[in-house]
Scaffold this active site. Structure first.
Site, short mmCIF file in Angstrom:
data_model
loop_
_atom_site.label_atom_id
_atom_site.label_comp_id
_atom_site.label_asym_id
_atom_site.label_seq_id
_atom_site.Cartn_x
_atom_site.Cartn_y
_atom_site.Cartn_z
N TYR A 160 -9.61 -10.10 -6.54
CA TYR A 160 -8.82 -10.13 -7.57
C TYR A 160 -8.89 -11.31 -8.47
O TYR A 160 -8.25 -11.22 -9.51
CB TYR A 160 -7.30 -10.14 -6.87
CG TYR A 160 -7.25 -8.82 -5.99
CD1 TYR A 160 -7.10 -7.66 -6.61
CD2 TYR A 160 -6.87 -9.07 -4.65
CE1 TYR A 160 -6.97 -6.54 -5.68
CE2 TYR A 160 -6.60 -8.08 -4.01
CZ TYR A 160 -6.65 -6.74 -4.51
OH TYR A 160 -6.40 -5.72 -3.57
N HIS B 247 -3.32 2.40 -5.55
CA HIS B 247 -3.92 1.22 -5.21
C HIS B 247 -4.06 0.11 -6.52
O HIS B 247 -4.28 -1.09 -6.45
CB HIS B 247 -5.31 1.39 -4.69
CG HIS B 247 -6.10 0.32 -4.07
ND1 HIS B 247 -6.08 -0.56 -3.03
CD2 HIS B 247 -7.23 -0.39 -5.00
CE1 HIS B 247 -6.78 -1.64 -3.18
NE2 HIS B 247 -7.69 -1.42 -4.08
N HIS C 154 -3.55 -9.36 3.60
CA HIS C 154 -4.87 -9.59 4.05
C HIS C 154 -5.37 -10.38 5.20
O HIS C 154 -4.49 -11.47 5.61
CB HIS C 154 -5.68 -10.06 2.71
CG HIS C 154 -5.87 -9.22 1.45
ND1 HIS C 154 -6.15 -9.48 0.46
CD2 HIS C 154 -5.82 -7.83 1.60
CE1 HIS C 154 -6.15 -8.64 -0.50
NE2 HIS C 154 -5.83 -7.44 0.37
N ARG D 224 0.76 -1.02 -0.10
CA ARG D 224 0.06 -0.01 0.02
C ARG D 224 0.76 1.36 0.02
O ARG D 224 2.07 0.99 0.28
CB ARG D 224 -1.07 0.04 1.16
CG ARG D 224 -1.95 -1.06 1.25
CD ARG D 224 -2.50 -1.17 2.85
NE ARG D 224 -3.35 -2.33 2.98
CZ ARG D 224 -3.31 -3.45 3.52
NH1 ARG D 224 -1.72 -3.54 3.82
NH2 ARG D 224 -3.87 -4.39 3.58
N ARG E 73 -1.23 -1.93 -6.73
CA ARG E 73 -1.65 -3.13 -5.93
C ARG E 73 -2.45 -4.15 -6.42
O ARG E 73 -2.28 -5.31 -6.54
CB ARG E 73 -1.97 -2.61 -4.58
CG ARG E 73 -2.35 -3.79 -3.50
CD ARG E 73 -2.78 -2.91 -2.17
NE ARG E 73 -3.28 -3.73 -1.26
CZ ARG E 73 -2.65 -4.46 -0.25
NH1 ARG E 73 -1.36 -4.59 -0.35
NH2 ARG E 73 -3.55 -5.22 0.58
N LYS F 286 -1.42 -2.84 8.15
CA LYS F 286 -2.99 -2.52 8.94
C LYS F 286 -2.62 -3.21 10.39
O LYS F 286 -2.36 -4.18 10.45
CB LYS F 286 -3.96 -2.87 8.10
CG LYS F 286 -4.44 -1.73 7.22
CD LYS F 286 -5.63 -2.02 6.46
CE LYS F 286 -6.10 -1.34 5.34
NZ LYS F 286 -7.24 -1.42 4.67
#
Length: 299
Positions: free
Chosen positions: A276, A241, A267, A149, A244, A173
């Protein structure tokens, strides 16, 4: 400091320490709560957020809609408020959350169309010929070759780039760390960047440094990516993004296991990665026709 300001600060401390939310997320939550507090103070007879009911929440949603906030942004603010009031429940400041039966707005997410492999090859040629903007080349190649990211790129630590094993440690994250391998090509790009890297003392810890000695900003990264992608594609989305998204799509198209891609992207759930695969139906048909006995008319 007012009582409600103290509560907000306690909440922000809680999600920073207990939930380990990123600085970016903390800033977003704080802004959402400030916006809500401003709305309540201008429309209600009290600024005590513990006295807010469902009607005030719905009026806030109407206010945001009338001011042309996108549904995605409204849902993010609802999420911030939901977390805040759950915290107030936890510490005993309220008995019922005013968001208890308030649902997020339904909307259909705009389909993300990845940059094609051919477009990325063309962009690679442009970047190879642009020696004057080596930082920008390093930014685009790192985003595309690792799937990180833009916030992760801006905060990438110098010590977390390991040239001995060609790996990068990324803090994502919730401060969760993951290891992403890098190609020898990207390793060479990053190693060469070190020669022109001249950080200010306070920014020494960060890998990517601008000419002024400061760390990257997310706005700068977006500007760089948008400019270079505009040279090779007419697709609407030309953001970090989408690089990505393109990384994930291309490695899946070339045979990577979805569970492995999930780890590379950082994730928390497989469902986040499966988005995706939605655009890869032709690839799936090709694999099926090659591999499944029924597809070849066999018994």
């Amino acid at each position: 400091m007012t009582k409600i300001s103290v509560m907000i600060e306690k909440f922000l401390d809680y999600i920073a320490v207990e939930k380990r939310y990123s600085e970016h997320t903390l800033t977003s939550y704080k802004k959402d709560l400030q916006d809500f507090l401003l709305f309540v103070s201008s429309t209600e007879s009290t600024v005590d957020l513990t006295k807010v009911d469902k009607k005030v929440i719905r009026n806030f949603l109407v206010h945001l809609t009338e001011n042309q906030f996108q549904k995605r942004s409204i849902n993010r603010k609802l999420s911030s408020l939901r977390s805040f009031y759950l915290f107030l429940l936890k510490i005993g400041e309220i008995e019922v959350s005013p968001l208890e039966s308030v649902s997020s707005l339904k909307f259909y997410a705009e389909k993300q169309i990845p940059i094609s492999e051919e477009e990325m090859k063309e962009l690679s040629g442009i970047l190879d010929g642009d020696e004057e903007n080596y930082l920008e080349k390093a930014i685009v190649e790192t985003l595309y070759q690792t799937g990180m990211r833009k916030s992760e790129l801006c905060n990438l630590l110098f010590d977390n780039v390991d040239f001995s094993s060609n790996e990068i440690k990324i803090k994502g994250k919730g401060n969760k760390e993951r290891i992403v391998p890098i190609s020898s090509i990207l390793a060479e790009i990053l190693y060469k960047f070190i020669d022109i890297r001249k950080p200010l003392p306070e920014n020494e810890i960060y890998f990517f440094i601008r000419e002024n000695g400061k760390k990257l900003s997310e706005k700068f990264v977006y500007s760089v990516v948008n400019r270079y992608l505009s040279m090779v594609t007419s697709k609407k989305k030309k953001s970090p993004h989408i690089l990505r998204h393109s990384f994930a799509t291309h490695v899946l198209n070339n045979g990577a296991e979805i569970s492995k891609v999930k780890k590379l992207l950082g994730h928390s759930s497989l469902a986040s990665t499966q988005v995706y695969t939605n655009g890869n139906i032709e690839q799936l048909k090709k694999v099926f026709n090659q591999a499944h006995p029924r597809a070849n008319g066999e018994d």
